[in-house]
Design an enzyme around this catalytic site. Sequence first.
Site, PDB file in Angstrom:
ATOM      1  CE1 TYR A 164      22.408  34.318  46.136  1.00 51.15           C
ATOM      2  CE2 TYR A 164      24.599  33.910  47.028  1.00 51.15           C
ATOM      3  CZ  TYR A 164      23.293  33.503  46.829  1.00 51.15           C
ATOM      4  OH  TYR A 164      22.863  32.292  47.328  1.00 51.15           O
ATOM      5  CG  LEU A 199      36.571  49.075  52.339  1.00 49.20           C
ATOM      6  CD1 LEU A 199      37.577  48.203  51.605  1.00 49.20           C
ATOM      7  CD2 LEU A 199      37.013  49.322  53.780  1.00 49.20           C
ATOM      8  CD1 TRP A 205      31.590  36.141  41.181  1.00 47.80           C
ATOM      9  CD2 TRP A 205      29.753  36.490  42.376  1.00 47.80           C
ATOM     10  NE1 TRP A 205      31.149  34.920  41.616  1.00 47.80           N
ATOM     11  CE2 TRP A 205      30.021  35.097  42.356  1.00 47.80           C
ATOM     12  CE3 TRP A 205      28.624  36.946  43.075  1.00 47.80           C
ATOM     13  CZ2 TRP A 205      29.203  34.175  43.001  1.00 47.80           C
ATOM     14  CZ3 TRP A 205      27.823  36.022  43.717  1.00 47.80           C
ATOM     15  CH2 TRP A 205      28.112  34.661  43.684  1.00 47.80           C
ATOM     16  CB  THR A 224      35.684  38.601  48.563  1.00 47.59           C
ATOM     17  OG1 THR A 224      34.877  37.410  48.569  1.00 47.59           O
ATOM     18  CG2 THR A 224      36.853  38.406  47.618  1.00 47.59           C
ATOM     19  CB  SER A 226      34.389  33.797  47.711  1.00 45.20           C
ATOM     20  OG  SER A 226      34.236  33.038  46.530  1.00 45.20           O
ATOM     21  CB  CYS A 385      14.986  32.422  51.534  1.00 39.23           C
ATOM     22  SG  CYS A 385      16.288  31.560  52.441  1.00 39.23           S
TER      23      CYS A 385
END
Length: 414
Positions: A164, A199, A205, A224, A226, A385
Amino acid sequence: MLEEARYANRAGETRMEYAPQPGTLPEHRHPRFRTPRPSPNDSERRTLTRLLAEADIAVDGTRRWDMVIHHPDTAARILSRGSLGLGESYMDGWWDCAQLDEFINRILRARLDERVGVGALVLQGIRARLLNLQNARRAWHVGKRHYDIGNTLFETMLDRHMAYTCAYWATATTLDEAQHAKLDLICRKLGLRPGMRLLDIGCGWGSLMKFAAEHFGVRTVGITISSAQAEWGRTRCAGYDVEFRLQDYRDFNPQGEERFDRIASVGMFEHVGHKNYRAFFDTARRSLTDDGLFLLHTIGKNRRHSPTDPWIDRYIFPNGDLPSLGQIADATEHAFIIEDVHNFGADYDRTLMAWHARFEAGWPRLAEHYDERFHRMWRYYLLACAGTFRARSNQLWQIVLAPHGVEGGYQRLA
């Protein structure tokens, strides 16, 4: 007094209006006897039409980038609220444009964004300067508001790697090829070799971690904010030397006991905020070996004091804050030497258009989970965007840093 009730639907709200009946007002006050006056909407529409003409955009024109207005209050809403009014009125179906990306490109190139709704931008800038909008408590908001809204949405829109962030289109012809090329470019810029520890700060994801483990034989740790990303990524990366940690970067490795040969942060720095840049780079430095490399992949803005777009802040990335190149340099000089800066921001235009095509193709399935207002919001996000990158208002940088500099100099790989 007898009155006739009428209903008007504006901005999603039903309200009652009243039209006086003949004979209930003195003749000199009755609308029938007054000289008609231009509606305020007519004046605002003329103003908007004149402004858009400077960007070669017509109101109710026939070209694909022209604006087609459906609601009489559209111009007033845009002129008074700027970017926020433009985006919200599109979400509400008040106007349309067949080529929204080019519409935004033309607005930005004509610098109309600097002349409309300036008050909202000023307030946004003051808010960002007075408050730490990305503090440890607020940092989790973007995870819940954006990244946790449904993995099905992102699986529909993204490539097979679930990357993403901006793809690399130098020789690619498809989104899958371009994202593969981006991941490979990052790994080669970092000089990954089997047995190294990598790292990934803001790992999403796990697209980079899985790719690096699979193709370069490295051991990876990703952090993360999320929970949806971490859960999905753990399942997808099963069988690889990949570890997900649900953690804020400020809380990671506080004593510097873990050291990594390489660090990457891809598409996460936009959420850090200028008040926290020093803490971010401190985390990277204490976690990196003295002879290691750190690659930062981030969207950036051209001027350091320009505020975040109010519509993007409210609906897409709450509390986001794009860095300028100067801000990055200021924040790293105590801990790193900048070895290389690579700008391929124009590739983000093509990436966003590819995401949009996949999103629209998959909408019939997504419509079971999201309503039409979300559909228009997400379309506006992707295409607007794309327009910002086409206008070169936003950039995409890959920056390679080293704690003490690379002996003999760093050689960029293309």
